[in-house]
Design a protein around this motif. Sequence first.
Motif: not given
Length: 348
Positions: A72-73, A89-92, A101-104, A320-324
């Motif tokens: 999930w991103i 709530k979805q992220v939690e 959890v993978i950091r950007p 998480t990723l920056d949308m760009k």
Amino acid sequence: MRRMLMLGLCLALVSPVHAQQVQSPPVDANPAIPVATGVGADGIRTEETVIVIGEQPGPGLWLVRKGGHDLWILGTLNPLPAKMQWQSKQVEDVIANAQEVIRPPSVQLGVKVGFFKSLTLLPSLLGVRKNPDDKTLEQVVSPQSYARWKALKTRYIGSDRGIEKWRPMFAALELYNDAMKKSGLENGKSVWPTINRAIEAHHPSVTMVKEEIVVTDPKPLVKEFKRTTLDDLACFDNTMTQIETDLDAMRLRANAWATGDMAALQALPPPYQWEACSSAITEAGIGKRLGFGDAQKKVGAKWMAAAEAALDKNAVTFATLDMKDMLGPNGYLAKLKAKGYMVLAPDE
């Protein structure tokens, strides 16, 4: 001091695209700040847009799937409403069930010197943002650009005279940040405090994805940077253009992200991508010699490897990723889809 302040700061700031599932906020959960409309004495138009505040759900998550394994991103965006409290709530729920959890991805400039030696560098570091030969902005930019700068500086910064000796890129970034503040936005507002609380509560493993450029003797590097004239006039002009023409769109994008309005995010034009500011550092002789261009490619490959490894071993992974970086024909989602993974948008 693990990073060289100003040089690293340039690369960190040189970044800010769409996404996600519509989630209805609770009743009365999105009070807002009205922004004034009209044309100021400086000729700069400020459109009327309402900036959301208070608790907001943010966007839905993208899903990358391999068999029964899910990644999930969350797509992040800059700037965001300054007085928003993001609560998803979805992220939690995803992190509560995640094994990892993978950091950007990030490129870091590391300085391997002792603490006391690093203190001796501080005076030099504070000077890197100034123009070589003590020149002023008026001396290094065109008359047309300087006239635009004066109007924007008066509106968003005020009478600060010291900034007149800064390099165009540093002056542009300062102007941008002050314009964001006065528009009810915040550049660099982080989702990570909320994510970190969920990590602390549920204890998934955390994977850092970084490429570090290590400098063992920073003094010659600082001296060289202070003497180097950067090709940053395009960064200066493009940033001013963004402030002059895109503030209202930035507010709309920020609101759409905060409220999870994917349709609005997709309908808005993409934000300024900062390529001119980034290339002013990475394409300079000093940037090429340090290997910033190669570092970006390497860290991208590392993130893909981490995502694929997670999809092989974990039932649930969060990232998480920056949308760009996440979206578009060359984004991470397109690359994962090309490798055969199922990729689902938040509204699919």
